[in-house]
Design an enzyme around this catalytic site. Sequence first.
Site, PDB file in Angstrom:
ATOM      1  CE  LYS A  29      -7.070   3.892   0.316  1.00  0.00           C
ATOM      2  NZ  LYS A  29      -7.113   4.352  -1.090  1.00  0.00           N
ATOM      3  NE  ARG A  66      -4.884  -3.368  -5.626  1.00  0.00           N
ATOM      4  CZ  ARG A  66      -5.568  -2.453  -4.962  1.00  0.00           C
ATOM      5  NH1 ARG A  66      -6.872  -2.538  -4.889  1.00  0.00           N
ATOM      6  NH2 ARG A  66      -4.942  -1.476  -4.346  1.00  0.00           N
ATOM      7  NE  ARG A  92      -6.943  -1.454  -0.880  1.00  0.00           N
ATOM      8  CZ  ARG A  92      -7.154  -0.808   0.259  1.00  0.00           C
ATOM      9  NH1 ARG A  92      -6.823  -1.348   1.408  1.00  0.00           N
ATOM     10  NH2 ARG A  92      -7.708   0.397   0.269  1.00  0.00           N
ATOM     11  CE  LYS A 146     -10.356  -1.232  -8.186  1.00  0.00           C
ATOM     12  NZ  LYS A 146     -11.270  -0.120  -7.951  1.00  0.00           N
ATOM     13  N   GLY A 176      -5.873   7.300  -6.311  1.00  0.00           N
ATOM     14  CA  GLY A 176      -6.910   7.313  -7.342  1.00  0.00           C
ATOM     15  C   GLY A 176      -8.168   8.009  -6.847  1.00  0.00           C
ATOM     16  CG  ASP A 180     -10.276  -1.365  -2.807  1.00  0.00           C
ATOM     17  OD1 ASP A 180     -10.070  -1.430  -4.041  1.00  0.00           O
ATOM     18  OD2 ASP A 180     -10.647  -0.324  -2.238  1.00  0.00           O
TER      19      ASP A 180
END
Length: 453
Positions: free
Chosen positions: A28, A358, A403, A354, A100, A327
Amino acid sequence: MSSSQNPHPAISRRSEGLKGQVRVPGDKSISHRALLFAGLASGESRITGLLEGEDVLRTGAAMRAMGAKIRQDGVTWTVQGVGNGCLLEPREDLDFGNAGTGSRLTMGLVGTYDMKTRFVGDASLSKRPMARVLDPLREMGAQVLEAQQGERLPITLQGPRHGTAITYRVPMPSAQVKSAVLLAGLNVAGITTVIEPVMTRDHTEKMLAGFGAAIEVETDGNGVRHIRLQGQGRLVGQTIDVPGDPSSAAFPLVAALITEGSDVVIENVLLNPTRTGLILTLQEMGGDIEFLNIRSQGGEKVADLRVRSSSLKGVEVPADRAPSMIDEYPVLAIAASLAEGETRMPGIGELRVKESDRLSAVAEGLRANGVECTEGEDYLVVKGYPGGKGLGDGTVATHLDHRIAMSFLVLGLATEKPVTVDDDGMIATSFPEFHSLMKSIGARIQGKEEEQV
Ligand code: S3P
């Protein structure tokens, strides 16, 4: 609860050994940058392996709105760039959806152009702090004509007629902030310097050099990086083959480790050292991960990963490893839930800004499924339950975070009872093939609607 208007819940169940050979989509971070830099460079670029997820497509749409010509022919994306310094003022708002990276890097890119650009996004992106990018851009001459409370989207930027090159010490470990300043530096005279005390993913530096920018990186005696970019240089179109995303590979990887009797090969995974913290940590936990066919692709190390189910042990993850796996903490927490003993993850305050907070989303999801954990302001400690006995039966709030959704669907493959996520629609932002890929290796994951048919 999920804040999606049309939530699409999904469920995962304890599965038999996962088997097969899979290929995860393109990275990504590299995909965003490929479209941004190709759209800016003079001449034609050809990109293969691009992640065709919603986030990256939004970056493509933004570059189109500013003059780049972008065409897809089968697996190849062809981009005619505008030339450095020649972006056009977009006629409409740039809508970055959930992304983001796309929004912050593009703010940097346009922040030194004498034009007005309005940024909007979905409910998740509109909660994320943008001051980290706006602060250095103001120093370079940008005006923020509109911003919501706490410097959040929608935001309208107006760049200066002649921006100023600055020296900027990045106050938090963030590749997005580093990149935004460097991209702003492309359109000002003189040398823009970014000082990076803690190294983060280095795709911007490497790829800008590949496109012909005059950029140099020096690491001083204290390990602090000084990145110097000469502004207003020429960028020239390139051919880019995007390697597989280690942050997406993380899901089948952890799934194979925690699902008994698994043996899976994940092909073509990027092994840039600024991205491999999770693999290292899982190996320290006793994970059986073998590197096959190690090779170089476009200046990056890639390999196929052979992963077999393993008895994992809890570890303490060094805090300074966080940038190389930032991540991957949600899915590491899943691996930790099935490991023997405790896993401690210090130094992860950045997880709070994030796609969701998270740290708390993971802690809530674990508790909902019977996993004990301790959530601190910037750390998480997870207790492990080898075999997954007694775990599951909970519904996880995903907060529009891809995620979180994928991590908890992985958890359900090894828990005694199923795990439900309240929404999986946003998985398409980064990993549109997640469901089909996981099913192809035998994972029992499905949409709740399919289940009722
Ligand atoms: C990214 C940087 C990281 C990461 C994000 C992608 C990038 O964000 O979490 O998914 O491509 O530069 P931060 O810069 O906020 O750490």
